[in-house]
Design an enzyme around this catalytic site. Structure first.
Site, PDB file in Angstrom:
ATOM      1  N   ARG A  10       0.817  -1.218   0.000  1.00  0.00           N
ATOM      2  CA  ARG A  10       0.000   0.000   0.000  1.00  0.00           C
ATOM      3  C   ARG A  10       0.844   1.259   0.000  1.00  0.00           C
ATOM      4  O   ARG A  10       0.528   2.229  -0.712  1.00  0.00           O
ATOM      5  CB  ARG A  10      -0.954  -0.024   1.209  1.00  0.00           C
ATOM      6  CG  ARG A  10      -1.850   1.211   1.357  1.00  0.00           C
ATOM      7  CD  ARG A  10      -2.465   1.696   0.064  1.00  0.00           C
ATOM      8  NE  ARG A  10      -3.105   0.650  -0.731  1.00  0.00           N
ATOM      9  CZ  ARG A  10      -3.393   0.768  -2.012  1.00  0.00           C
ATOM     10  NH1 ARG A  10      -3.059   1.866  -2.677  1.00  0.00           N
ATOM     11  NH2 ARG A  10      -3.969  -0.228  -2.669  1.00  0.00           N
ATOM     12  N   LYS A  48       1.667  25.045  -4.198  1.00  0.00           N
ATOM     13  CA  LYS A  48       0.460  24.433  -3.629  1.00  0.00           C
ATOM     14  C   LYS A  48       0.618  22.913  -3.650  1.00  0.00           C
ATOM     15  O   LYS A  48      -0.079  22.194  -4.364  1.00  0.00           O
ATOM     16  CB  LYS A  48      -0.771  24.880  -4.397  1.00  0.00           C
ATOM     17  CG  LYS A  48      -1.037  26.382  -4.279  1.00  0.00           C
ATOM     18  CD  LYS A  48      -2.212  26.823  -5.134  1.00  0.00           C
ATOM     19  CE  LYS A  48      -2.425  28.329  -5.016  1.00  0.00           C
ATOM     20  NZ  LYS A  48      -3.550  28.803  -5.872  1.00  0.00           N
ATOM     21  N   LYS A  83       3.250  39.087  -4.267  1.00  0.00           N
ATOM     22  CA  LYS A  83       1.816  38.872  -4.478  1.00  0.00           C
ATOM     23  C   LYS A  83       1.022  40.080  -3.974  1.00  0.00           C
ATOM     24  O   LYS A  83       1.589  41.066  -3.495  1.00  0.00           O
ATOM     25  CB  LYS A  83       1.380  37.594  -3.752  1.00  0.00           C
ATOM     26  CG  LYS A  83       2.195  36.363  -4.100  1.00  0.00           C
ATOM     27  CD  LYS A  83       1.792  35.775  -5.430  1.00  0.00           C
ATOM     28  CE  LYS A  83       0.531  34.963  -5.300  1.00  0.00           C
ATOM     29  NZ  LYS A  83       0.154  34.279  -6.548  1.00  0.00           N
ATOM     30  N   GLU A 126       3.299  40.104  -9.218  1.00  0.00           N
ATOM     31  CA  GLU A 126       1.931  39.878  -9.679  1.00  0.00           C
ATOM     32  C   GLU A 126       1.260  41.210 -10.000  1.00  0.00           C
ATOM     33  O   GLU A 126       1.361  42.172  -9.229  1.00  0.00           O
ATOM     34  CB  GLU A 126       1.155  39.146  -8.583  1.00  0.00           C
ATOM     35  CG  GLU A 126      -0.315  38.926  -8.879  1.00  0.00           C
ATOM     36  CD  GLU A 126      -1.029  38.286  -7.710  1.00  0.00           C
ATOM     37  OE1 GLU A 126      -0.839  37.062  -7.519  1.00  0.00           O
ATOM     38  OE2 GLU A 126      -1.737  39.012  -6.979  1.00  0.00           O
ATOM     39  N   ASP A 173      -2.477  38.086 -13.130  1.00  0.00           N
ATOM     40  CA  ASP A 173      -3.390  37.399 -12.209  1.00  0.00           C
ATOM     41  C   ASP A 173      -4.846  37.568 -12.620  1.00  0.00           C
ATOM     42  O   ASP A 173      -5.357  38.694 -12.699  1.00  0.00           O
ATOM     43  CB  ASP A 173      -3.185  37.938 -10.794  1.00  0.00           C
ATOM     44  CG  ASP A 173      -4.060  37.217  -9.781  1.00  0.00           C
ATOM     45  OD1 ASP A 173      -4.102  35.971  -9.822  1.00  0.00           O
ATOM     46  OD2 ASP A 173      -4.692  37.901  -8.957  1.00  0.00           O
TER      47      ASP A 173
END
Length: 298
Positions: free
Chosen positions: A118, A153, A185, A214, A235
């Site tokens: 597994r 992410k 950002k 950004e 963006d």
């Protein structure tokens, strides 16, 4: 479980040549195995399988896609089984495979194979899912200049492996950490008082670090180009605005499209002329690619 130093040198070299730290992969695999083996025993396999039993098992793809992480799966098996394991890789990571195709064959003690099964499959299925999803984006962008990028992410502890799987699928890695590239950002822009002050602040503090900023509109884009910024993220812009951004930039900076992008819209965005399309879904919400391990009759 065997120690890292007892792993075959060839396997450690294979992981290293793939851009992975074999020691880090080993530690992650051991932690994963310990979730299954807090007492050190697989009670089902111990109870149902004779101590000296041996088996051959095939790792087979349940559908068509791109495989990644076969070396990682092998490592999981070897940590449990040790030297008493034979492994035959039928395909290399990054290969496209058909449904039903055997990608790896292993032979060794039956108890050990089933104990590690597994964990080996969890890793190979997830990484192959990342590679398969990335390959779909690469295919959608074919014939354009755009390349698909991953993001930060990623699942905690799996970043290096997930980014490796992106490469297997034909994608490009964005920054690995907060220290190897500056990404300004929206919250940084607010805190610094604007895109240009934020850009200058990073450039002054870290003159040798790449900086990407950004923007949400074309005025910010023009201001950054005048300031000398050569990496700009567009963006959540519509395709027409991105095409105008490409025209305004005229090669003075690389442009990355980001925000709410879907595979269905991929080509529409790519033909605007942007250099990169970043896709968080490659790693944060990917569907696993189903691989099964089946014992064979001897």
């Amino acid at each position: 479980m065997i120690d890292f130093e007892d792993l075959p040198v060839s396997l450690r070299a294979e992981l290293g040549s793939a851009g992975l730290d074999a020691g880090d992969v080993y530690r992650h695999v051991v932690e994963a195995l310990e979730e299954d083996l807090p007492t050190g025993v697989d009670v089902t396999s111990e109870a149902t399988i004779a101590a000296g039993a041996r088996a051959v098992a095939d790792f087979g793809a349940r559908s068509a896609g791109v495989v990644a992480g076969l070396g990682v799966a092998e490592l999981a098996l070897r940590v449990v089984v040790g030297d008493d394991l034979t492994v035959e890789h039928r395909v290399a990571d990054g290969s496209r495979v058909a449904a039903g195709e055997v990608v790896m064959r292993v032979a060794g003690p039956t108890r050990g194979l089933l104990t590690a099964e597994r964990t080996a499959l969890n890793l190979a299925c997830h990484l192959s899912g990342v590679a398969t999803a990335t390959a779909l984006w690469v295919e959608a962008l074919e014939g354009t200049r755009a390349r698909v990028l991953d993001t930060r992410k990623t699942l905690p502890g799996l970043r290096a492996l997930q980014k490796y799987a992106v490469r297997c699928g034909g994608g490009v890695n964005h920054r690995f950490s907060l220290g190897d590239m500056a990404m300004v950002k929206d919250n940084h822009v607010v805190a610094a008082g604007g895109v240009v002050p934020a850009f200058h602040a990073v450039r002054a503090a870290y003159p040798d670090i790449p900086v990407e900023v950004e923007v949400t509109d074309l005025d910010q884009l023009r201001d950054l180009l005048d300031a000398g910024c050569d990496r700009i993220l567009l963006d959540n812009m519509d395709s027409a605005t991105m095409a105008e951004a490409v025209r305004i930039t005229a090669g003075r900076a690389s442009l990355e499209a980001s925000g709410g992008l879907t595979l269905e819209r991929a080509r529409e965005v790519a033909v605007t002329g942007v250099d990169f399309i970043s896709v968080g879904a490659l790693t944060h919400s990917v569907t696993v690619f189903d691989i099964g391990m089946d014992l064979q009759d001897l």
